[in-house]
Write an enzyme that holds these catalytic residues in place. Structure first.
Site, mmCIF file in Angstrom:
data_model
loop_
_atom_site.group_PDB
_atom_site.id
_atom_site.type_symbol
_atom_site.label_atom_id
_atom_site.label_comp_id
_atom_site.label_asym_id
_atom_site.label_seq_id
_atom_site.Cartn_x
_atom_site.Cartn_y
_atom_site.Cartn_z
ATOM 1 N N SER A 128 -15.161 41.421 -50.340
ATOM 2 C CA SER A 128 -14.046 41.549 -51.270
ATOM 3 C C SER A 128 -12.717 41.400 -50.513
ATOM 4 O O SER A 128 -12.526 40.391 -49.830
ATOM 5 C CB SER A 128 -14.143 42.875 -52.022
ATOM 6 O OG SER A 128 -13.300 42.885 -53.142
ATOM 7 N N ASP A 265 -20.270 36.811 -60.441
ATOM 8 C CA ASP A 265 -18.946 37.319 -60.093
ATOM 9 C C ASP A 265 -17.880 36.630 -60.954
ATOM 10 O O ASP A 265 -17.707 35.416 -60.889
ATOM 11 C CB ASP A 265 -18.676 37.051 -58.609
ATOM 12 C CG ASP A 265 -17.505 37.844 -58.048
ATOM 13 O OD1 ASP A 265 -16.628 38.243 -58.827
ATOM 14 O OD2 ASP A 265 -17.473 38.045 -56.818
ATOM 15 N N HIS A 294 -19.170 41.158 -59.242
ATOM 16 C CA HIS A 294 -18.566 41.280 -57.919
ATOM 17 C C HIS A 294 -19.117 42.464 -57.133
ATOM 18 O O HIS A 294 -19.320 42.378 -55.922
ATOM 19 C CB HIS A 294 -17.050 41.422 -58.091
ATOM 20 C CG HIS A 294 -16.293 41.504 -56.816
ATOM 21 N ND1 HIS A 294 -16.182 40.441 -55.945
ATOM 22 C CD2 HIS A 294 -15.599 42.533 -56.238
ATOM 23 C CE1 HIS A 294 -15.452 40.800 -54.901
ATOM 24 N NE2 HIS A 294 -15.102 42.060 -55.047
#
Length: 314
Positions: A128, A265, A294
């Protein structure tokens, strides 16, 4: 000491020579909070945490840390630091005031920590925001990074990702003091999962008359408000949005990179992750198949730890 008992450590950096930020401002005496796992040595695995993460890898990534896992303290030296501007021990955005920060600034602080620890080479792994920061490390510190694993992150933010962060920062500015941060977290949580994930996990009601998804988002907002700083949220998301390396920048990266996309995602679509990775001269792309969006790298990792372990230790 086992991972669960590992305490945070603290370093005071830039005491003799100040840090020059990309903004042109100068900072001195920066406090950096970090965790280490394993026996100290000159080569290490550097873990870069996500937006609201901390340096305590054992708390948020147990599937990856431990004997036989990608981050194995019995064979490796593992380091993770809270980023500059964070709110988990490192000099925070609240302490810095309105000083704008960049991901390159954060990488330079990280480099200073490695020098403090006597580390000369690293394998980098980030997910991330940590994945975006890994790209910054590859560009800022090519002499230090042997190889990198980038999970669930593109090389630069799309208008979609910037738009989500803009809405979150607007909520914080409209309702400072905590309420805006709660809304910002709710916006973010919608992008961290997928429609399919919520259809499986948040159907029906937990409280009479209140949809489960409503209760879930309210809980997530309250939970983040209890442990996070709104100024950090604004500073870090702005730094992420401003990180926009060119295609030429990406083609200049020579280290081997494993880029991991996540099939569902919606924040950083797998095709976007793959497209940016394809610009790297020595990249490998692998996709995690999960309905959970995600956050699948945290909650539904599947065989990802095995793939990452094999790549890091080639």
């Amino acid at each position: 000491m086992d991972e669960a008992g590992c305490p945070p450590q603290e370093a005071l950096l830039f005491r003799d020579r100040p840090l020059l930020l990309d903004s042109g401002q100068v900072l001195s005496d920066l406090r950096v909070a970090y965790h280490t796992y394993g026996e100290a040595r000159e080569d290490a695995t550097l873990v870069l945490h996500a937006l609201t993460g901390t340096s305590a890898v054992h708390e948020w990534w147990p599937d990856f840390l431990g004997r036989g896992r990608p981050l194995d303290p019995t064979t490796d030296y593992i380091v993770c630091a809270n980023v500059l501007g964070g709110c988990a021990g490192t000099t925070s955005a609240a302490e810095l005031g309105d000083v704008p920060l960049t991901l390159a600034d954060m990488a330079r602080v990280g480099r200073a920590l490695l020098e403090h620890l006597g580390i000369t080479r690293v394998r980098v792994i980030g997910s991330s925001m940590g994945g975006l920061l890994a790209y910054a490390w590859l560009l800022e510190c090519p002499d230090l990074v042997e190889r990198a694993v980038i999970i669930g992150a593109p090389a630069r933010h799309s208008p979609w990702a910037i738009g989500l962060n803009t809405a979150a920062r607007s909520a914080i500015r409209a309702a400072p003091g905590g309420e805006g941060l709660k809304v910002a977290r709710q916006i973010a949580m919608l992008s961290y999962r997928s429609p399919q994930s919520f259809a499986v996990t948040q159907t029906g009601q937990r409280t009479r008359g209140v949809p489960a998804i409503t209760s879930y988002l309210e809980y997530q907002g309250e939970k983040l408000h209890a442990r996070f700083c709104e100024k950090t949220y604004v500073a870090l998301t702005a730094a992420m949005d401003a990180f926009q390396p060119s295609d030429a920048d990406l083609r200049s990266i020579q280290a081997p990179v494993l880029a991991v996309g996540i099939s569902s995602d919606v924040l950083y679509p797998a095709a976007e992750v793959q497209e940016h990775a394809a610009l790297l001269p020595r990249s490998t792309y692998w996709e995690l198949d999960s309905i959970h969006g995600h956050d699948a790298f945290l909650m539904d990792a599947g065989t990802l730890p095995d793939v990452v372990r094999d790549f890091l230790h080639r």
